[in-house]
Motif scaffolding. Structure first.
Motif, mmCIF file in Angstrom:
data_model
loop_
_atom_site.group_PDB
_atom_site.id
_atom_site.type_symbol
_atom_site.label_atom_id
_atom_site.label_comp_id
_atom_site.label_asym_id
_atom_site.label_seq_id
_atom_site.Cartn_x
_atom_site.Cartn_y
_atom_site.Cartn_z
ATOM 1 N N LYS A 127 0.842 -1.211 0.000
ATOM 2 C CA LYS A 127 0.000 0.000 0.000
ATOM 3 C C LYS A 127 0.872 1.253 0.000
ATOM 4 N N MET A 128 1.981 1.222 0.752
ATOM 5 C CA MET A 128 2.898 2.357 0.746
ATOM 6 C C MET A 128 3.435 2.601 -0.666
ATOM 7 N N ILE A 129 3.826 1.537 -1.341
ATOM 8 C CA ILE A 129 4.347 1.678 -2.708
ATOM 9 C C ILE A 129 3.263 2.216 -3.636
ATOM 10 N N LYS A 130 2.042 1.756 -3.461
ATOM 11 C CA LYS A 130 0.921 2.246 -4.278
ATOM 12 C C LYS A 130 0.739 3.740 -4.071
ATOM 13 N N GLU A 131 0.873 4.199 -2.835
ATOM 14 C CA GLU A 131 0.698 5.626 -2.537
ATOM 15 C C GLU A 131 1.827 6.478 -3.100
ATOM 16 N N MET A 132 2.932 5.847 -3.472
ATOM 17 C CA MET A 132 4.070 6.574 -4.050
ATOM 18 C C MET A 132 3.961 6.714 -5.567
ATOM 19 N N GLU A 133 2.906 6.173 -6.134
ATOM 20 C CA GLU A 133 2.791 6.061 -7.584
ATOM 21 C C GLU A 133 2.930 7.401 -8.302
ATOM 22 N N LYS A 134 2.412 8.467 -7.734
ATOM 23 C CA LYS A 134 2.443 9.771 -8.394
ATOM 24 C C LYS A 134 3.581 10.661 -7.897
ATOM 25 N N SER A 135 4.441 10.119 -7.076
ATOM 26 C CA SER A 135 5.554 10.913 -6.535
ATOM 27 C C SER A 135 6.699 10.970 -7.531
ATOM 28 N N ARG A 136 7.150 12.185 -7.839
ATOM 29 C CA ARG A 136 8.299 12.334 -8.731
ATOM 30 C C ARG A 136 9.590 11.941 -8.012
ATOM 31 N N PHE A 137 9.623 12.194 -6.698
ATOM 32 C CA PHE A 137 10.794 11.842 -5.897
ATOM 33 C C PHE A 137 10.351 11.003 -4.701
ATOM 34 N N VAL A 138 11.130 9.964 -4.417
ATOM 35 C CA VAL A 138 10.962 9.177 -3.204
ATOM 36 C C VAL A 138 12.306 9.208 -2.477
ATOM 37 N N TYR A 139 12.315 9.776 -1.296
ATOM 38 C CA TYR A 139 13.532 9.912 -0.499
ATOM 39 C C TYR A 139 13.542 8.808 0.562
ATOM 40 N N VAL A 140 14.639 8.079 0.628
ATOM 41 C CA VAL A 140 14.763 7.011 1.621
ATOM 42 C C VAL A 140 16.038 7.253 2.419
ATOM 43 N N GLY A 141 15.877 7.514 3.719
ATOM 44 C CA GLY A 141 17.017 7.837 4.562
ATOM 45 C C GLY A 141 17.809 6.610 4.971
ATOM 46 N N GLU A 142 18.964 6.860 5.533
ATOM 47 C CA GLU A 142 19.834 5.772 5.968
ATOM 48 C C GLU A 142 20.756 6.233 7.085
ATOM 49 N N THR A 143 21.181 5.277 7.879
ATOM 50 C CA THR A 143 22.399 5.400 8.662
ATOM 51 C C THR A 143 23.412 4.577 7.890
ATOM 52 N N HIS A 144 24.544 5.155 7.520
ATOM 53 C CA HIS A 144 25.418 4.570 6.516
ATOM 54 C C HIS A 144 25.912 3.171 6.866
ATOM 55 N N ASN A 145 26.074 2.881 8.169
ATOM 56 C CA ASN A 145 26.579 1.558 8.547
ATOM 57 C C ASN A 145 25.479 0.650 9.094
ATOM 58 N N SER A 146 24.255 0.843 8.618
ATOM 59 C CA SER A 146 23.127 -0.008 9.016
ATOM 60 C C SER A 146 22.666 -0.830 7.818
ATOM 61 N N LEU A 147 23.010 -2.104 7.799
ATOM 62 C CA LEU A 147 22.591 -2.962 6.688
ATOM 63 C C LEU A 147 21.068 -3.082 6.592
ATOM 64 N N PRO A 148 20.342 -3.196 7.715
ATOM 65 C CA PRO A 148 18.874 -3.258 7.588
ATOM 66 C C PRO A 148 18.281 -2.053 6.867
ATOM 67 N N MET A 149 18.836 -0.873 7.086
ATOM 68 C CA MET A 149 18.322 0.314 6.397
ATOM 69 C C MET A 149 18.599 0.244 4.900
ATOM 70 N N HIS A 150 19.758 -0.269 4.529
ATOM 71 C CA HIS A 150 20.064 -0.396 3.103
ATOM 72 C C HIS A 150 19.215 -1.484 2.451
ATOM 73 N N GLN A 151 18.849 -2.499 3.217
ATOM 74 C CA GLN A 151 17.935 -3.513 2.689
ATOM 75 C C GLN A 151 16.555 -2.916 2.437
ATOM 76 N N VAL A 152 16.127 -2.019 3.310
ATOM 77 C CA VAL A 152 14.869 -1.297 3.090
ATOM 78 C C VAL A 152 14.962 -0.488 1.796
ATOM 79 N N GLN A 153 16.062 0.217 1.602
ATOM 80 C CA GLN A 153 16.239 1.023 0.393
ATOM 81 C C GLN A 153 16.153 0.160 -0.863
ATOM 82 N N ALA A 154 16.857 -0.974 -0.849
ATOM 83 C CA ALA A 154 16.866 -1.860 -2.016
ATOM 84 C C ALA A 154 15.471 -2.412 -2.301
#
Length: 410
Positions: A63-90
């Motif tokens: 549902k979150m992805i569906k709500e992003m359908e019309k977004s020109r930009f999607v910003y996804v934050g990170e803590t650089h040394n957090s693998l779980p956060m990078h898995q979320v990004q991917a």
């Protein structure tokens, strides 16, 4: 400790800022800034769930992805040394690509001078080893490539264009020290004049700044002077990355997923706000919040981001941080220890500023990137043997990759 050293420490805090649900940073998670309709409201975030700021309730990933359908930009934050956060990004990148293949990725970690090597990666021209060497990964960024591997593999497999959003660090340093006006006319074309007038953004960065532990001698009027320089730097970073994100998205005529440290995106006041003010294009922001093991949930402001993803606290980062900084000198082939280490696995090891590195595990290294590639292969509880020249005497240092909160003498 000098102003210069403190400045470096604080910049590190900003760009690696972790949204962590304990007492020390609760005030950052609960600031009454950002969206005027949400900043007075809070929500409880539990690990393993995604929350929509609009209603303060959990939301399914699809549902979150569906709500992003019309977004020109999607910003996804990170803590650089957090693998779980990078898995979320991917995961978000893959889902958005499946929704609409007209997608590109913007990266904080690369300056615009690296655009050609990123193009070659996206087109499948370079292997992983070639990319790490040609991009000078461990000079440009110096976080273990393993944190970002899945993101880059997703881009390469799907031939998703990847854009560098940053600028050479020397330009940001000049702005921090002397102001934007000190840039040359050519440099000003690269870095737009940063707006420093946004009071809520200033309050946010000041709150993060004040959460940093500083020695007593750094407090007082001098601290305010230092903050102004650091705020100029942070604002310049956000300004230039917003401009480059807009430029990249327009050039490709695609929507863009922007990956950046959470400090650049909090409360939709950083890169996201500046890009919107310039282009008035719709966007969504996703931030991860770490939930400590002893807590069922943490309270956050509903204006923190459009979506907040709760993740479990890690015992330790997946990849060890070395903590050694190296330097090259003209006329000397060997690398030199730039400063006594202050963090990472080398913090308590016998390294001193000016040590000449004769060999590492019996091998000579004359290139900083190559040495860091070698060190990146080691994991927790491994050992690496350095042979150093100090005060005209050869010494050996055994660097132990001891996990945090472990007795390194055992």
């Amino acid at each position: 400790m000098s102003f210069k050293k403190i400045s470096v420490v604080f910049i590190f805090v900003i760009v690696t800022f972790m949204l962590f649900g304990d007492e020390k940073v609760d005030r950052t998670l609960l600031l009454k800034i950002g969206d005027k309709n949400l900043k007075e409201k809070t929500m409880a975030v539990s690990a393993g769930k995604i929350y929509s700021a609009r209603n303060g309730k959990s939301i399914a990933f699809s549902k979150m992805i569906k709500e992003m359908e019309k977004s020109r930009f999607v910003y996804v934050g990170e803590t650089h040394n957090s693998l779980p956060m990078h898995q979320v990004q991917a995961k978000i990148i893959q889902a958005l690509y499946e929704q609409d293949k007209d997608l590109c990725i913007g990266l904080e970690m690369f300056p615009i001078t690296q655009k050609d090597v990123l193009n070659k990666w996206s087109l499948g021209i370079l292997s992983q080893d070639e990319f790490i060497r040609e991009s000078r990964w461990y000079i440009t960024w110096n976080y273990n490539f393993g944190y970002y591997k899945k993101i880059f593999c997703t881009a390469k497999h799907n031939k998703i264009p990847v854009y560098a959003l940053n600028v050479p660090r020397a330009l940001i340093t000049k702005i921090r020290m002397k102001g934007w006006e000190a840039l040359s006319e050519e440099e000003k074309k690269i870095v737009p004049r940063p707006d420093l007038s946004h009071e809520e953004h200033r309050m946010l960065i000041r709150t993060i700044f004040e959460s940093t532990e500083l020695p007593p001698q750094m407090k007082g009027r001098g601290l305010d002077v230092m903050f102004e320089g650091l705020y100029r730097a942070q604002s310049a970073w956000d300004e230039v990355m917003a401009s480059n994100a807009l430029r990249g998205s327009e050039r490709e005529d695609r929507r863009m997923v922007v990956l950046a440290g959470s400090g650049h995106l909090l409360y939709n006041l950083g890169i996201n706000r500046r890009a919107y003010e310039k282009g008035h294009l719709p966007f969504k922001t996703v931030l991860c919040v770490v939930v400590p093991k002893e807590k069922e949930s943490v309270q956050v402001s509903r204006s923190l981001a459009n979506y907040v993803w709760g993740i479990e606290e890690e015992e330790k980062p997946v990849f060890p941080s070395i903590g050694l900084r190296f330097k090259k000198f003209d006329g000397l082939e060997n690398l030199v220890i730039e400063r006594k280490p202050i963090d990472g696995v080398s913090k308590n090891a016998n390294f001193e500023k000016g040590d000449v590195i004769l060999s590492v595990d019996g091998e000579r290294f004359m290139d900083i990137n190559e040495l860091r590639i070698y060190l990146s292969r080691f994991t927790w509880n491994d050992e690496v043997r350095f042979c150093l020249l100090r005060s005209a005497k050869e010494i050996e240092v055994l660097l132990k990759f001891v996990p945090p909160n472990t007795d390194s003498t055992s």
